[in-house]
Motif scaffolding. Structure first.
Motif, mmCIF file in Angstrom:
data_model
loop_
_atom_site.group_PDB
_atom_site.id
_atom_site.type_symbol
_atom_site.label_atom_id
_atom_site.label_comp_id
_atom_site.label_asym_id
_atom_site.label_seq_id
_atom_site.Cartn_x
_atom_site.Cartn_y
_atom_site.Cartn_z
ATOM 1 N N GLY A 78 -6.819 5.684 52.865
ATOM 2 C CA GLY A 78 -5.812 4.635 52.713
ATOM 3 C C GLY A 78 -5.563 4.231 51.278
ATOM 4 O O GLY A 78 -4.408 4.229 50.799
ATOM 5 N N ALA A 79 -6.639 3.880 50.547
ATOM 6 C CA ALA A 79 -6.464 3.452 49.156
ATOM 7 C C ALA A 79 -5.959 4.608 48.292
ATOM 8 O O ALA A 79 -5.124 4.403 47.393
ATOM 9 N N LEU A 80 -6.441 5.816 48.559
ATOM 10 C CA LEU A 80 -5.999 6.972 47.781
ATOM 11 C C LEU A 80 -4.507 7.228 47.986
ATOM 12 O O LEU A 80 -3.758 7.459 47.022
ATOM 13 N N LEU A 81 -4.051 7.171 49.221
ATOM 14 C CA LEU A 81 -2.630 7.398 49.493
ATOM 15 C C LEU A 81 -1.772 6.290 48.908
ATOM 16 O O LEU A 81 -0.694 6.546 48.339
ATOM 17 N N SER A 82 -2.204 5.036 49.021
ATOM 18 C CA SER A 82 -1.425 3.910 48.498
ATOM 19 C C SER A 82 -1.331 3.964 46.980
ATOM 20 O O SER A 82 -0.245 3.824 46.402
ATOM 21 N N GLY A 83 -2.488 4.156 46.319
ATOM 22 C CA GLY A 83 -2.463 4.249 44.860
ATOM 23 C C GLY A 83 -1.707 5.462 44.368
ATOM 24 O O GLY A 83 -0.982 5.390 43.376
ATOM 25 N N GLY A 84 -1.855 6.597 45.057
ATOM 26 C CA GLY A 84 -1.119 7.788 44.665
ATOM 27 C C GLY A 84 0.381 7.628 44.823
ATOM 28 O O GLY A 84 1.156 8.067 43.965
ATOM 29 N N ALA A 85 0.795 6.993 45.919
ATOM 30 C CA ALA A 85 2.228 6.753 46.116
ATOM 31 C C ALA A 85 2.783 5.823 45.038
ATOM 32 O O ALA A 85 3.882 6.055 44.507
ATOM 33 N N ALA A 86 2.028 4.771 44.695
ATOM 34 C CA ALA A 86 2.480 3.861 43.648
ATOM 35 C C ALA A 86 2.569 4.569 42.300
ATOM 36 O O ALA A 86 3.526 4.354 41.535
ATOM 37 N N ALA A 87 1.589 5.425 41.992
ATOM 38 C CA ALA A 87 1.618 6.153 40.732
ATOM 39 C C ALA A 87 2.799 7.129 40.676
ATOM 40 O O ALA A 87 3.468 7.252 39.634
ATOM 41 N N LEU A 88 3.067 7.810 41.779
ATOM 42 C CA LEU A 88 4.213 8.734 41.805
ATOM 43 C C LEU A 88 5.536 7.987 41.668
ATOM 44 O O LEU A 88 6.459 8.469 40.992
ATOM 45 N N LEU A 89 5.644 6.822 42.284
ATOM 46 C CA LEU A 89 6.868 6.032 42.153
ATOM 47 C C LEU A 89 7.042 5.508 40.731
ATOM 48 O O LEU A 89 8.169 5.426 40.226
ATOM 49 N N LEU A 90 5.952 5.131 40.081
ATOM 50 C CA LEU A 90 6.040 4.676 38.698
ATOM 51 C C LEU A 90 6.541 5.782 37.774
ATOM 52 O O LEU A 90 7.425 5.549 36.935
ATOM 53 N N ALA A 91 5.987 6.970 37.933
ATOM 54 C CA ALA A 91 6.358 8.078 37.054
ATOM 55 C C ALA A 91 7.668 8.739 37.467
ATOM 56 O O ALA A 91 8.330 9.359 36.624
ATOM 57 N N GLY A 92 8.051 8.614 38.747
ATOM 58 C CA GLY A 92 9.242 9.287 39.247
ATOM 59 C C GLY A 92 10.469 8.398 39.275
ATOM 60 O O GLY A 92 11.154 8.228 38.253
ATOM 61 N N PRO A 93 10.795 7.814 40.433
ATOM 62 C CA PRO A 93 12.037 7.021 40.534
ATOM 63 C C PRO A 93 12.097 5.833 39.567
ATOM 64 O O PRO A 93 13.164 5.531 39.027
ATOM 65 N N ALA A 94 10.981 5.147 39.336
ATOM 66 C CA ALA A 94 10.999 3.982 38.447
ATOM 67 C C ALA A 94 11.069 4.380 36.978
ATOM 68 O O ALA A 94 11.490 3.571 36.132
ATOM 69 N N ARG A 95 10.633 5.579 36.642
ATOM 70 C CA ARG A 95 10.678 6.121 35.277
ATOM 71 C C ARG A 95 10.038 5.178 34.250
ATOM 72 O O ARG A 95 10.619 4.878 33.209
ATOM 73 N N VAL A 96 8.845 4.728 34.568
ATOM 74 C CA VAL A 96 8.086 3.917 33.617
ATOM 75 C C VAL A 96 7.246 4.868 32.769
ATOM 76 O O VAL A 96 6.519 5.691 33.317
ATOM 77 N N PRO A 97 7.322 4.791 31.450
ATOM 78 C CA PRO A 97 6.550 5.704 30.599
ATOM 79 C C PRO A 97 5.055 5.578 30.869
ATOM 80 O O PRO A 97 4.524 4.474 31.020
ATOM 81 N N PRO A 98 4.336 6.701 30.939
ATOM 82 C CA PRO A 98 2.886 6.636 31.188
ATOM 83 C C PRO A 98 2.139 5.829 30.142
ATOM 84 O O PRO A 98 1.140 5.169 30.447
ATOM 85 N N GLY A 99 2.606 5.868 28.884
ATOM 86 C CA GLY A 99 1.947 5.093 27.848
ATOM 87 C C GLY A 99 2.004 3.604 28.105
ATOM 88 O O GLY A 99 1.052 2.868 27.814
ATOM 89 N N VAL A 100 3.115 3.140 28.660
ATOM 90 C CA VAL A 100 3.251 1.714 28.978
ATOM 91 C C VAL A 100 2.275 1.324 30.088
ATOM 92 O O VAL A 100 1.630 0.275 30.038
ATOM 93 N N VAL A 101 2.169 2.186 31.092
ATOM 94 C CA VAL A 101 1.259 1.906 32.205
ATOM 95 C C VAL A 101 -0.188 1.877 31.726
ATOM 96 O O VAL A 101 -0.964 0.975 32.071
ATOM 97 N N LEU A 102 -0.570 2.860 30.927
ATOM 98 C CA LEU A 102 -1.951 2.913 30.438
ATOM 99 C C LEU A 102 -2.256 1.743 29.517
ATOM 100 O O LEU A 102 -3.368 1.194 29.537
#
Length: 247
Positions: free
Chosen positions: A40-64
Motif C-alpha cells: 500500500g505505502a509503496l504504491l501510494s508513494g510511487g504513484a505520487a512520485a510519478l505524478l510529480l515528475a510526470g503530469p505535474a512536471r515539478v523539477p526533481p531538484g525542487v522536490v529533493l
C-alpha cells in the motif's frame, strides 16, 4: 519566493481546482498511512512520485530540496529501531527491529511524497480562502495567511542583513561571525516587530472588522480528473488487499 511556491504557481496544474488536487494527494496519503506498508505505502508513494515528475512536471531538484530535511528526520528516527540494550552499558543490533524500521521509513517517505504532491501543485493562496466554506473560522485562516506573508519578509530581512555583514567582513573569523550572528538576530527581530506593528496599524486604518475580503479565482472541477483519481485510489486499495490478504 521559495522554490516549492514557484513550482506551485507556475506548474501545469495551477489552473486546476484545489479540491481535485486535495482529493488526489490526501487520498494517496490516507492509503499510505492506513493500508499495509507492502504494497500500500509503496504504491501510494510511487504513484505520487510519478505524478510529480510526470503530469505535474515539478523539477526533481525542487522536490529533493524540499524533502531533504524531513528525510533526514526519518533517517535519524528509524536508527533507534535497529538497536537494543541487552545491558545498561551495551548496545546491540536487534534483528527484529529491521522490518519495523523498514516499514516505518517506507510509510513515512510515502506520506511525505503525497504531501509534496499537494504542496508543489497548489499555492497556499488558493487554499486558505476556500477553507471558510468548510467551516474554518476566518481568524484561523487570516492568521495563517499573515504568517505566510511575514515569513517571506523575514527571509528577505535575514538575507539583506547577512549580505550587509558579509560586505563589512563580518564573517572573517569565528569571533566576528558570532558577533555578526548575534547582531543579525537582533536586527531581524526589530524589523519583524516593526513590520507587524505597521501591518496592524494599516489594518486598523482601513477599518478591519475581523475578516479580510479577498477575491478568489474560481476554477471548474474536472470530472475526468476526479474519475481518474477515484480509479487510481480504488486500484491501489484493491491491489493492496489482494496482496496482503492470504488465500
Amino acid at each position: 519566493m521559495f522554490a516549492l511556491d514557484v513550482a506551485a504557481h507556475t506548474g501545469p496544474w495551477r489552473s486546476r481546482h484545489p479540491a481535485e488536487k486535495a482529493l488526489l494527494s490526501l487520498g494517496l496519503l490516507v492509503c499510505a498511512v492506513a493500508l499495509p506498508t507492502w504494497p500500500g505505502a509503496l504504491l501510494s508513494g510511487g504513484a505520487a512520485a510519478l505524478l510529480l515528475a510526470g503530469p505535474a512536471r515539478v523539477p526533481p531538484g525542487v522536490v529533493l530540496r524540499a524533502a531533504w530535511v524531513p528525510l533526514l528526520f526519518v533517517a535519524t528516527s528509524t536508527v533507534p529501531l535497529l538497536v537494543s540494550m541487552p545491558a545498561p552499558t551495551r548496545l546491540a543490533v536487534d534483528p527484529a527491529g529491521l522490518p519495523l524500521a523498514a516499514q516505518t521509513a517506507g510509510r513515512s517517505v510515502a506520506a511525505l511524497t503525497c504531501l509534496l504532491l499537494f504542496s508543489a501543485t497548489t499555492p497556499l493562496s488558493d487554499v486558505l480562502p476556500r477553507l471558510h466554506r468548510l467551516g474554518i473560522p476566518p481568524a484561523v485562516t487570516e492568521v495563517a495567511a499573515l504568517t505566510y506573508r511575514m515569513l517571506f519578509l523575514l527571509v528577505d530581512s535575514v538575507r539583506a542583513v547577512r549580505q550587509a555583514q558579509a560586505a563589512r567582513l563580518g564573517f572573517r573569523t569565528w569571533r566576528t561571525a558570532y558577533r555578526s550572528l548575534a547582531g543579525q538576530a537582533g536586527a531581524v527581530f526589530v524589523r519583524a516587530f516593526s513590520r507587524a506593528r505597521r501591518l496592524e496599524e494599516g489594518l486598523a486604518v482601513r477599518g478591519y472588522t475581523g475578516s479580510l475580503a479577498v477575491q478568489v479565482e474560481e476554477y471548474r472541477v474536472s470530472v475526468p480528473f476526479v474519475v481518474a483519481t477515484t480509479a487510481l485510489l480504488g486500484t491501489i486499495i484493491t491491489v493492496t488487499i489482494r496482496v496482503a490478504t492470504p488465500w
